[in-house]
Design a protein around this motif. Structure first.
Motif, short mmCIF file in Angstrom:
data_model
loop_
_atom_site.label_atom_id
_atom_site.label_comp_id
_atom_site.label_asym_id
_atom_site.label_seq_id
_atom_site.Cartn_x
_atom_site.Cartn_y
_atom_site.Cartn_z
N ILE A 69 9.15 -5.44 9.91
CA ILE A 69 9.97 -5.87 8.78
C ILE A 69 11.28 -6.46 9.28
O ILE A 69 11.94 -5.90 10.15
CB ILE A 69 10.27 -4.68 7.85
CG1 ILE A 69 8.97 -4.12 7.31
CG2 ILE A 69 11.20 -5.09 6.73
CD1 ILE A 69 9.12 -2.82 6.59
N ARG A 70 11.64 -7.61 8.70
CA ARG A 70 12.93 -8.26 8.96
C ARG A 70 13.58 -8.47 7.60
O ARG A 70 12.98 -9.06 6.71
CB ARG A 70 12.69 -9.59 9.67
CG ARG A 70 13.92 -10.32 10.03
CD ARG A 70 13.64 -11.47 10.96
NE ARG A 70 12.78 -12.47 10.33
CZ ARG A 70 12.56 -13.67 10.83
NH1 ARG A 70 13.10 -14.01 11.96
NH2 ARG A 70 11.77 -14.50 10.22
N ALA A 71 14.81 -7.96 7.42
CA ALA A 71 15.44 -8.00 6.10
C ALA A 71 16.83 -8.62 6.14
O ALA A 71 17.52 -8.56 7.14
CB ALA A 71 15.55 -6.58 5.54
N PHE A 103 13.32 -10.11 2.18
CA PHE A 103 12.78 -9.59 3.43
C PHE A 103 11.47 -10.30 3.76
O PHE A 103 10.86 -10.93 2.92
CB PHE A 103 12.55 -8.07 3.34
CG PHE A 103 11.46 -7.67 2.39
CD1 PHE A 103 10.18 -7.46 2.85
CD2 PHE A 103 11.72 -7.50 1.04
CE1 PHE A 103 9.16 -7.10 1.98
CE2 PHE A 103 10.73 -7.14 0.17
CZ PHE A 103 9.43 -6.94 0.63
N TRP A 150 7.77 -9.42 5.85
CA TRP A 150 6.98 -8.28 6.26
C TRP A 150 5.63 -8.75 6.76
O TRP A 150 5.04 -9.66 6.18
CB TRP A 150 6.82 -7.38 5.03
CG TRP A 150 5.88 -6.26 5.15
CD1 TRP A 150 6.16 -5.00 5.59
CD2 TRP A 150 4.50 -6.24 4.77
NE1 TRP A 150 5.04 -4.22 5.53
CE2 TRP A 150 4.01 -4.96 5.02
CE3 TRP A 150 3.63 -7.20 4.26
CZ2 TRP A 150 2.69 -4.61 4.78
CZ3 TRP A 150 2.33 -6.84 4.02
CH2 TRP A 150 1.87 -5.56 4.27
N TYR A 154 16.36 -2.61 17.19
CA TYR A 154 15.11 -2.26 16.53
C TYR A 154 15.18 -0.81 16.07
O TYR A 154 15.90 0.00 16.66
CB TYR A 154 13.93 -2.41 17.50
CG TYR A 154 14.02 -3.61 18.38
CD1 TYR A 154 13.76 -4.88 17.87
CD2 TYR A 154 14.40 -3.51 19.71
CE1 TYR A 154 13.88 -6.00 18.68
CE2 TYR A 154 14.51 -4.61 20.52
CZ TYR A 154 14.24 -5.87 19.99
OH TYR A 154 14.36 -6.97 20.78
N ARG A 166 6.55 1.88 11.10
CA ARG A 166 7.24 0.75 10.48
C ARG A 166 8.37 0.34 11.44
O ARG A 166 9.31 1.09 11.64
CB ARG A 166 7.82 1.13 9.13
CG ARG A 166 8.48 -0.05 8.41
CD ARG A 166 9.15 0.36 7.12
NE ARG A 166 10.32 1.17 7.42
CZ ARG A 166 10.58 2.35 6.85
NH1 ARG A 166 9.78 2.85 5.95
NH2 ARG A 166 11.67 3.02 7.18
N GLU A 211 11.46 -1.96 12.26
CA GLU A 211 12.47 -2.73 11.54
C GLU A 211 13.34 -3.50 12.54
O GLU A 211 13.79 -2.93 13.53
CB GLU A 211 13.34 -1.78 10.71
CG GLU A 211 12.53 -0.97 9.73
CD GLU A 211 13.12 0.41 9.47
OE1 GLU A 211 14.21 0.71 9.99
OE2 GLU A 211 12.47 1.19 8.76
#
Length: 86
Positions: free
Chosen positions: A8-10, A15, A17, A45, A63, A65
């Motif tokens: 996930i990159r927000a 975002f 995913w 990360y 998960r 991130e």
């Protein structure tokens, strides 16, 4: 055996995913390469919210991130809010 990992990159209000399947043992670096995300602006990360490194091993269902750099120092922001008249 393969493991499934969410990457996930927000940003504020949006975002990206992706779910990747990796052979065991897999690391954060393996998942980043498989995700196809550009990590140049990444500040670090986290796995389920806990900061980690690129060589950390992943487990099925993790998960991952990608963390953005802070836009403002949290201590300085609190200081400014405390100085405002009420």
């Amino acid at each position: 055996m393969a493991i499934e990992v969410e990457v996930i990159r927000a940003w504020p209000r949006r975002f990206e995913w992706v779910r990747v399947s990796l052979p065991e043992p897999a690391t954060v670096a393996d998942a980043l390469a498989a995700s196809g995300f550009d990590t140049r602006q990444c500040d670090g990360y986290a796995i389920h919210g806990e900061r980690t490194t690129a060589d950390a091993e992943l487990r099925d269902g993790d998960r991952l991130e990608l963390l953005r750099p802070l836009q403002a120092d949290p201590k300085e922001s609190r200081r400014r809010r405390a100085q405002r008249p009420r």
